[in-house]
Design a protein around this motif. Sequence first.
Motif, PDB file in Angstrom:
ATOM      1  N   THR A   1       0.852  -1.188   0.000  1.00 19.64           N
ATOM      2  CA  THR A   1       0.000   0.000   0.000  1.00 19.64           C
ATOM      3  C   THR A   1       0.884   1.234   0.000  1.00 19.64           C
ATOM      4  N   ILE A   2       0.641   2.109  -0.946  1.00 22.67           N
ATOM      5  CA  ILE A   2       1.320   3.395  -1.029  1.00 22.67           C
ATOM      6  C   ILE A   2       0.281   4.448  -0.682  1.00 22.67           C
ATOM      7  N   VAL A   3       0.624   5.331   0.249  1.00 16.40           N
ATOM      8  CA  VAL A   3      -0.286   6.425   0.601  1.00 16.40           C
ATOM      9  C   VAL A   3       0.464   7.730   0.387  1.00 16.40           C
ATOM     10  N   ALA A   4      -0.213   8.696  -0.235  1.00 13.42           N
ATOM     11  CA  ALA A   4       0.376  10.008  -0.472  1.00 13.42           C
ATOM     12  C   ALA A   4      -0.610  11.091  -0.081  1.00 13.42           C
ATOM     13  N   ALA A   5      -0.085  12.193   0.404  1.00 13.18           N
ATOM     14  CA  ALA A   5      -0.892  13.390   0.632  1.00 13.18           C
ATOM     15  C   ALA A   5      -0.825  14.192  -0.660  1.00 13.18           C
TER      16      ALA A   5
END
Length: 127
Positions: free
Chosen positions: A59-63
């Motif tokens: 899982t990659i999470v970015a703002a």
Amino acid sequence: MAELHVELVAADRKVWSGAATIVVARTASGDTGIMPGHTPVLSVLETGPVTIRTTDQGTIVAAVHGGFISFADNKLSILAEIAELADEIDVARAERALENAKTDADSHAERRAEVRLLAAGGLKAHH
């Protein structure tokens, strides 16, 4: 397994690219999930977290703060004004920014700081 090719690009750099099974982003019409075979999409991105489920179960999470999302032919482009991966975010600095924004009554800065903390896992979402 079907996959889509994802490019997450900020104004100043390529942030992430790779294969994914689903991407969830906040658009002008609400949270949107894009999976392989989705109908073509062109939408304005709202400030919010973008979650990418990679084909290797990661899982990659970015703002992400502003920009556009475009999907066609199993290619998803996320073109953001500003984008930071969760592991790039300095949580303490983002917490200070959130406090400063609240003190200054700057709702846009407050939202940006909240999204950075959400992406970094340092804040729980309020709904």
